[in-house]
Design an enzyme around this catalytic site. Sequence first.
Site, PDB file in Angstrom:
ATOM      1  N   HIS A 180      39.972  38.390  14.836  1.00 30.05           N
ATOM      2  CA  HIS A 180      39.258  39.525  14.915  1.00 30.05           C
ATOM      3  C   HIS A 180      38.164  39.821  15.082  1.00 30.05           C
ATOM      4  O   HIS A 180      37.520  39.652  14.992  1.00 30.05           O
ATOM      5  CB  HIS A 180      39.900  39.936  14.005  1.00 30.05           C
ATOM      6  CG  HIS A 180      38.985  40.062  12.966  1.00 30.05           C
ATOM      7  ND1 HIS A 180      38.994  38.935  12.007  1.00 30.05           N
ATOM      8  CD2 HIS A 180      38.172  40.808  11.909  1.00 30.05           C
ATOM      9  CE1 HIS A 180      37.908  38.819  11.101  1.00 30.05           C
ATOM     10  NE2 HIS A 180      37.269  39.590  10.950  1.00 30.05           N
ATOM     11  N   TYR A 227      27.872  44.049  20.076  1.00 29.23           N
ATOM     12  CA  TYR A 227      28.645  42.823  19.999  1.00 29.23           C
ATOM     13  C   TYR A 227      28.525  41.923  20.118  1.00 29.23           C
ATOM     14  O   TYR A 227      28.189  40.457  19.095  1.00 29.23           O
ATOM     15  CB  TYR A 227      29.704  42.963  20.810  1.00 29.23           C
ATOM     16  CG  TYR A 227      30.900  41.379  21.226  1.00 29.23           C
ATOM     17  CD1 TYR A 227      32.125  41.852  20.836  1.00 29.23           C
ATOM     18  CD2 TYR A 227      30.165  41.220  21.972  1.00 29.23           C
ATOM     19  CE1 TYR A 227      32.858  40.798  21.163  1.00 29.23           C
ATOM     20  CE2 TYR A 227      31.592  39.716  22.619  1.00 29.23           C
ATOM     21  CZ  TYR A 227      32.557  39.987  22.057  1.00 29.23           C
ATOM     22  OH  TYR A 227      33.957  39.371  22.187  1.00 29.23           O
ATOM     23  N   ALA A 278      25.441  40.425  19.007  1.00 28.03           N
ATOM     24  CA  ALA A 278      24.579  40.489  17.857  1.00 28.03           C
ATOM     25  C   ALA A 278      25.845  39.908  16.192  1.00 28.03           C
ATOM     26  O   ALA A 278      24.917  39.010  15.754  1.00 28.03           O
ATOM     27  CB  ALA A 278      24.021  41.705  16.900  1.00 28.03           C
ATOM     28  N   THR A 333      43.111  39.053  28.327  1.00 28.46           N
ATOM     29  CA  THR A 333      44.100  40.642  27.228  1.00 28.46           C
ATOM     30  C   THR A 333      44.068  42.366  27.354  1.00 28.46           C
ATOM     31  O   THR A 333      42.625  42.114  28.353  1.00 28.46           O
ATOM     32  CB  THR A 333      43.834  40.172  25.746  1.00 28.46           C
ATOM     33  OG1 THR A 333      41.751  40.931  25.514  1.00 28.46           O
ATOM     34  CG2 THR A 333      43.137  39.032  25.169  1.00 28.46           C
TER      35      THR A 333
HETATM   36  P1  NDP Z   1      41.779  42.057  21.251  1.00 34.52           P
HETATM   37  O1  NDP Z   1      41.531  43.372  21.443  1.00 34.52           O
HETATM   38  O2  NDP Z   1      43.364  41.987  22.282  1.00 34.52           O
HETATM   39  O3  NDP Z   1      42.265  42.499  19.301  1.00 34.52           O
HETATM   40  C1  NDP Z   1      41.562  42.226  18.825  1.00 34.52           C
HETATM   41  C2  NDP Z   1      42.367  41.850  17.158  1.00 34.52           C
HETATM   42  O4  NDP Z   1      41.581  42.105  16.171  1.00 34.52           O
HETATM   43  C3  NDP Z   1      44.373  42.621  17.487  1.00 34.52           C
HETATM   44  O5  NDP Z   1      44.647  41.955  17.065  1.00 34.52           O
HETATM   45  C4  NDP Z   1      43.376  43.767  16.767  1.00 34.52           C
HETATM   46  O6  NDP Z   1      44.447  44.435  15.812  1.00 34.52           O
HETATM   47  C5  NDP Z   1      42.504  43.134  15.354  1.00 34.52           C
HETATM   48  N1  NDP Z   1      41.389  44.283  14.700  1.00 34.52           N
HETATM   49  C6  NDP Z   1      40.926  45.321  15.572  1.00 34.52           C
HETATM   50  N2  NDP Z   1      40.274  46.332  14.724  1.00 34.52           N
HETATM   51  C7  NDP Z   1      40.278  45.332  12.750  1.00 34.52           C
HETATM   52  C8  NDP Z   1      40.387  45.248  11.855  1.00 34.52           C
HETATM   53  N3  NDP Z   1      38.773  46.255  11.506  1.00 34.52           N
HETATM   54  N4  NDP Z   1      40.283  45.222  10.459  1.00 34.52           N
HETATM   55  C9  NDP Z   1      41.273  43.582  11.148  1.00 34.52           C
HETATM   56  N5  NDP Z   1      42.149  43.320  12.155  1.00 34.52           N
HETATM   57  C10 NDP Z   1      41.270  44.394  13.167  1.00 34.52           C
HETATM   58  O7  NDP Z   1      40.946  41.116  21.226  1.00 34.52           O
HETATM   59  P2  NDP Z   1      40.900  39.061  22.414  1.00 34.52           P
HETATM   60  O8  NDP Z   1      42.017  38.744  22.251  1.00 34.52           O
HETATM   61  O9  NDP Z   1      40.504  40.076  23.537  1.00 34.52           O
HETATM   62  O10 NDP Z   1      40.035  39.197  21.227  1.00 34.52           O
HETATM   63  C11 NDP Z   1      40.026  38.432  20.158  1.00 34.52           C
HETATM   64  C12 NDP Z   1      38.620  37.138  19.805  1.00 34.52           C
HETATM   65  O11 NDP Z   1      38.228  36.634  21.733  1.00 34.52           O
HETATM   66  C13 NDP Z   1      37.379  37.853  19.801  1.00 34.52           C
HETATM   67  O12 NDP Z   1      37.180  36.960  18.907  1.00 34.52           O
HETATM   68  C14 NDP Z   1      36.420  38.048  21.040  1.00 34.52           C
HETATM   69  O13 NDP Z   1      35.273  38.610  20.926  1.00 34.52           O
HETATM   70  C15 NDP Z   1      36.940  36.887  21.898  1.00 34.52           C
HETATM   71  N6  NDP Z   1      36.318  37.087  22.952  1.00 34.52           N
HETATM   72  C16 NDP Z   1      37.695  36.752  24.037  1.00 34.52           C
HETATM   73  C17 NDP Z   1      37.232  37.758  25.264  1.00 34.52           C
HETATM   74  C18 NDP Z   1      37.766  38.097  26.271  1.00 34.52           C
HETATM   75  O14 NDP Z   1      37.643  38.382  27.475  1.00 34.52           O
HETATM   76  N7  NDP Z   1      39.513  38.823  26.212  1.00 34.52           N
HETATM   77  C19 NDP Z   1      36.028  36.671  25.840  1.00 34.52           C
HETATM   78  C20 NDP Z   1      35.185  36.461  25.371  1.00 34.52           C
HETATM   79  C21 NDP Z   1      35.772  36.346  22.873  1.00 34.52           C
HETATM   80  P3  NDP Z   1      44.606  45.603  15.012  1.00 34.52           P
HETATM   81  O15 NDP Z   1      44.241  47.019  16.163  1.00 34.52           O
HETATM   82  O16 NDP Z   1      46.210  45.610  14.796  1.00 34.52           O
HETATM   83  O17 NDP Z   1      43.656  45.391  13.948  1.00 34.52           O
END
Ligand code: NDP
Length: 287
Positions: free
Chosen positions: A114, A177, A179, A214
């Site tokens: 997350h 982010y 950091a 995503t």
């Molecule tokens: P998304 O934004 O699509 O998903 C994020 C998820 O985290 C959602 O399920 C959201 O659900 C949940 N979330 C958000 N805030 C909270 C909170 N306060 N507490 C609990 N859950 C929370 O992210 P991605 O799928 O794009 O990214 C997933 C991982 O991959 C991350 O760690 C990201 O750093 C990493 N990453 C992604 C990249 C990309 O290009 N997509 C590039 C590099 C790394 P909800 O809102 O329902 O809580």
Amino acid sequence: IFIPLLGLALALYFYSAPENFNEEMLRGKRVIVTGASSGIGEQVAYHLARMEAHLLLTARTEAKLQKVVERCLELGAASARYVSGSMEDTTFPAVVVREAENTWGGLDMLILNHIGYSYFNYFNGDVGQVRKLLETNFLSYVAMTVSALPMLKESEGSIVVVSSVAGKIGSPFAASYSATKFALEGFFSSLRHEFIIDKVNVSITLCILGYINTENAVRAISHVIRSTPAPKEECALEIIRSGALRQRELHYPPGAVGSLLLLRNIAPGSRICCQCLAHQQVFLLDL
Ligand code: NDP
């Protein structure tokens, strides 16, 4: 020159060595996936469901989690349930892990994925926002790990930490982010050494991801980055694969992430030229 070349040759050999991943490795395994209501976490849940794992999913939005759980059951999950809540709440990580303990009495894999919301722009000086993001993106990962460790030690299980190139190389417009992702690298790499010294057989896999398609990532940065994002479905499968094979690190997509990190390792301090479409300027990125 010989020693770095030998190192490079060995790295390439091990990188391309055949790996015997088998989807059956996940059958019946008990897995927690955080951030599972959308994006990469949602896709991880669907793959694990097809592989007949037991799933405990978490995120904030209950309605989305309900739908993901339903789909997981259709796909063949051995069982699937969710706990909704925010990782900004310092008590929530322990609540999630307790749910796994009460339901299964053990745990085989913890996938920490997350992230909280962060803007893509010049750092605006808001220390409170950095603190909040550290709580969500970093401290909750530590808290989940601490709570889950007794069960993972017992099962000789795996921790999978989803990070980013921004956790290896600083780049503009993502200071907070970045950091939080550097913090993950420092903490979990140190912990891995301690596990080895202490003969704790729990693997730690750090997933270093580039740009993935995503919805949230595309919305946030498609106006800035021209390259085509890699598919989230394939990314999710690679995350599971690297965790199951107990790899130290996953680089995905391999070409883009691998070459950036290789360049930084063999020529530290070198500069690459980047174009920021949003800010209509060209800048130099120090590796
Ligand atoms: P998304 O934004 O699509 O998903 C994020 C998820 O985290 C959602 O399920 C959201 O659900 C949940 N979330 C958000 N805030 C909270 C909170 N306060 N507490 C609990 N859950 C929370 O992210 P991605 O799928 O794009 O990214 C997933 C991982 O991959 C991350 O760690 C990201 O750093 C990493 N990453 C992604 C990249 C990309 O290009 N997509 C590039 C590099 C790394 P909800 O809102 O329902 O809580």
